[in-house]
Motif scaffolding. Sequence first.
Motif, mmCIF file in Angstrom:
data_model
loop_
_atom_site.group_PDB
_atom_site.id
_atom_site.type_symbol
_atom_site.label_atom_id
_atom_site.label_comp_id
_atom_site.label_asym_id
_atom_site.label_seq_id
_atom_site.Cartn_x
_atom_site.Cartn_y
_atom_site.Cartn_z
ATOM 1 N N SER A 45 1.153 -1.480 -0.215
ATOM 2 C CA SER A 45 -0.072 -0.141 -0.039
ATOM 3 C C SER A 45 0.464 1.055 0.026
ATOM 4 O O SER A 45 0.529 2.223 -0.670
ATOM 5 N N PHE A 46 1.796 1.180 0.424
ATOM 6 C CA PHE A 46 2.615 2.747 0.425
ATOM 7 C C PHE A 46 4.026 3.163 -0.827
ATOM 8 O O PHE A 46 4.038 3.940 -1.131
ATOM 9 N N VAL A 98 11.063 1.668 0.702
ATOM 10 C CA VAL A 98 10.554 1.190 1.499
ATOM 11 C C VAL A 98 11.059 -0.500 1.625
ATOM 12 O O VAL A 98 10.929 -0.569 1.231
ATOM 13 N N ILE A 121 10.526 4.721 4.523
ATOM 14 C CA ILE A 121 10.560 5.366 3.293
ATOM 15 C C ILE A 121 12.189 5.939 3.216
ATOM 16 O O ILE A 121 12.599 7.258 4.123
ATOM 17 N N ASN A 147 3.058 12.778 3.340
ATOM 18 C CA ASN A 147 2.294 12.243 3.998
ATOM 19 C C ASN A 147 1.418 13.330 3.503
ATOM 20 O O ASN A 147 0.166 12.445 4.296
ATOM 21 N N VAL A 150 -0.360 10.394 1.648
ATOM 22 C CA VAL A 150 -0.869 9.565 2.391
ATOM 23 C C VAL A 150 -1.798 9.633 3.422
ATOM 24 O O VAL A 150 -2.428 8.363 3.498
ATOM 25 N N LYS A 154 -4.349 6.746 3.061
ATOM 26 C CA LYS A 154 -4.374 5.846 3.708
ATOM 27 C C LYS A 154 -6.270 4.658 4.034
ATOM 28 O O LYS A 154 -5.541 4.316 4.063
ATOM 29 N N LEU A 160 -4.014 0.496 7.046
ATOM 30 C CA LEU A 160 -4.175 1.403 7.668
ATOM 31 C C LEU A 160 -4.657 2.077 7.858
ATOM 32 O O LEU A 160 -4.319 3.485 8.921
ATOM 33 N N CYS A 164 -1.673 4.599 11.303
ATOM 34 C CA CYS A 164 -0.179 5.043 10.505
ATOM 35 C C CYS A 164 -0.425 6.461 10.919
ATOM 36 O O CYS A 164 -0.588 7.174 9.531
ATOM 37 N N TYR A 186 6.923 5.751 9.856
ATOM 38 C CA TYR A 186 5.545 6.199 10.569
ATOM 39 C C TYR A 186 5.930 4.839 11.255
ATOM 40 O O TYR A 186 6.506 3.729 11.143
#
Length: 189
Positions: A45-46, A98, A121, A147, A150, A154, A160, A164, A186
């Motif tokens: 997902s990241f 990541v 990251i 950020n 995210v 998310k 997440l 998160c 994170y």
Amino acid sequence: MIIDKKSKKVVSNNSTSANAKKELPKPTEKPEQIEANGAIAIIHSFIDILKQVTWEYGVKDSPKIFKTVQYDDGQYSRIVRKTGGNLEEGIAFPAAFVHMVDVHWNVTAQRFNNGMATLRIRFILNRLNTHDWEHDTDVYYVAERINQTVLDLKSNYDCLAKRCVLQYVDPMESFDNSLQPCWMTYDVH
């Protein structure tokens, strides 16, 4: 219909014939469903989120920041080492990598496959003019863009949803090979 003269039995290769033996379908076994691996889902997902980070927030056709987004398996260390270099693959910069550290799993029966970890990251910029007034804080701008993305995306990922949270941003470590490596960390559950 074909009849055998000696045995007087009906012989037919026609499976649609009324006299054809009907075979019962074999029962298919359903594979046991195993809950998805939380760590893998978080990393994927990241990576998906980082591929969507753009230079300008809210601008539809803004270019993507990162040209390379991958799982971190030591690419940066191979690029900056003195001997050998990176012979595996070409990496386009800016890049983001990541990986997870400090992974703890809850192993009780009620909360199986539930854990917590620190997700790092490493993003690498490639500006040569890091001391220009316009670009000396690019690290913080890119960290802010990551950020924001995210936080915006998310909710699209179940893994997440629980926790998160950005812990810290570690600015540029060095300026080896005209690359500026930076860290974001994170806390994920």
